[in-house]
Write a protein that holds these residues in place. Structure first.
Motif, mmCIF file in Angstrom:
data_model
loop_
_atom_site.group_PDB
_atom_site.id
_atom_site.type_symbol
_atom_site.label_atom_id
_atom_site.label_comp_id
_atom_site.label_asym_id
_atom_site.label_seq_id
_atom_site.Cartn_x
_atom_site.Cartn_y
_atom_site.Cartn_z
ATOM 1 N N ASP A 10 0.810 -1.215 0.000
ATOM 2 C CA ASP A 10 0.000 0.000 0.000
ATOM 3 C C ASP A 10 0.846 1.269 0.000
ATOM 4 N N SER A 11 1.968 1.266 0.749
ATOM 5 C CA SER A 11 2.773 2.483 0.802
ATOM 6 C C SER A 11 3.446 2.746 -0.537
ATOM 7 N N ASP A 12 3.901 1.666 -1.215
ATOM 8 C CA ASP A 12 4.474 1.869 -2.544
ATOM 9 C C ASP A 12 3.446 2.447 -3.492
ATOM 10 N N ARG A 13 2.255 1.898 -3.412
ATOM 11 C CA ARG A 13 1.197 2.361 -4.305
ATOM 12 C C ARG A 13 0.879 3.824 -4.026
ATOM 13 N N ALA A 14 0.823 4.208 -2.769
ATOM 14 C CA ALA A 14 0.524 5.605 -2.425
ATOM 15 C C ALA A 14 1.625 6.524 -2.933
ATOM 16 N N THR A 15 2.887 6.106 -2.760
ATOM 17 C CA THR A 15 3.998 6.930 -3.225
ATOM 18 C C THR A 15 3.958 7.092 -4.734
ATOM 19 N N ALA A 16 3.743 5.989 -5.429
ATOM 20 C CA ALA A 16 3.687 6.060 -6.888
ATOM 21 C C ALA A 16 2.551 6.973 -7.327
ATOM 22 N N HIS A 17 1.448 6.879 -6.636
ATOM 23 C CA HIS A 17 0.304 7.707 -6.988
ATOM 24 C C HIS A 17 0.619 9.184 -6.773
ATOM 25 N N GLU A 18 1.274 9.504 -5.650
ATOM 26 C CA GLU A 18 1.640 10.900 -5.384
ATOM 27 C C GLU A 18 2.595 11.425 -6.456
ATOM 28 N N GLU A 19 3.575 10.605 -6.823
ATOM 29 C CA GLU A 19 4.535 11.053 -7.834
ATOM 30 C C GLU A 19 3.851 11.269 -9.171
ATOM 31 N N LEU A 20 2.914 10.381 -9.495
ATOM 32 C CA LEU A 20 2.195 10.524 -10.755
ATOM 33 C C LEU A 20 1.386 11.814 -10.746
ATOM 34 N N ARG A 21 0.717 12.060 -9.626
ATOM 35 C CA ARG A 21 -0.083 13.292 -9.548
ATOM 36 C C ARG A 21 0.794 14.524 -9.674
ATOM 37 N N ARG A 22 1.982 14.489 -9.048
ATOM 38 C CA ARG A 22 2.878 15.648 -9.106
ATOM 39 C C ARG A 22 3.366 15.851 -10.535
ATOM 40 N N ASP A 23 3.708 14.761 -11.209
ATOM 41 C CA ASP A 23 4.147 14.874 -12.599
ATOM 42 C C ASP A 23 3.057 15.503 -13.451
#
Ligand SMILES: [Zn+2]
Length: 66
Positions: A10-23
């Motif tokens: 879950d934490s990896d998924r949340a991090t990836a999601h945050e990075e995607l949103r920032r991009d």
């Protein structure tokens, strides 16, 4: 793609999601001019995110000076 997501916790998924949103946010913002600073770029009035000008008139005035 689905297999990759399932391997992440879950934490990896949340991090990836945050990075995607920032991009996406950076990509969408860049062609439009300056970043959000908390103030109108034209008259320095405080503004809530993601506004960068109070209204179209301020944006037009600012653009004319660029
Ligand atoms: Zn303004």
């Amino acid at each position: 793609m689905l297999e990759t997501v399932q391997l992440m916790d879950d934490s990896d998924r949340a991090t990836a999601h945050e990075e995607l949103r920032r991009d996406i946010a950076l990509r969408e913002r860049r062609p439009e001019g300056p970043p959000y600073t908390g103030q109108c770029h034209n008259c320095d009035a405080p503004l809530p995110p993601p506004m960068r000008w109070c209204d179209p008139d301020c944006r037009t005035d600012w653009s004319a000076r660029q």
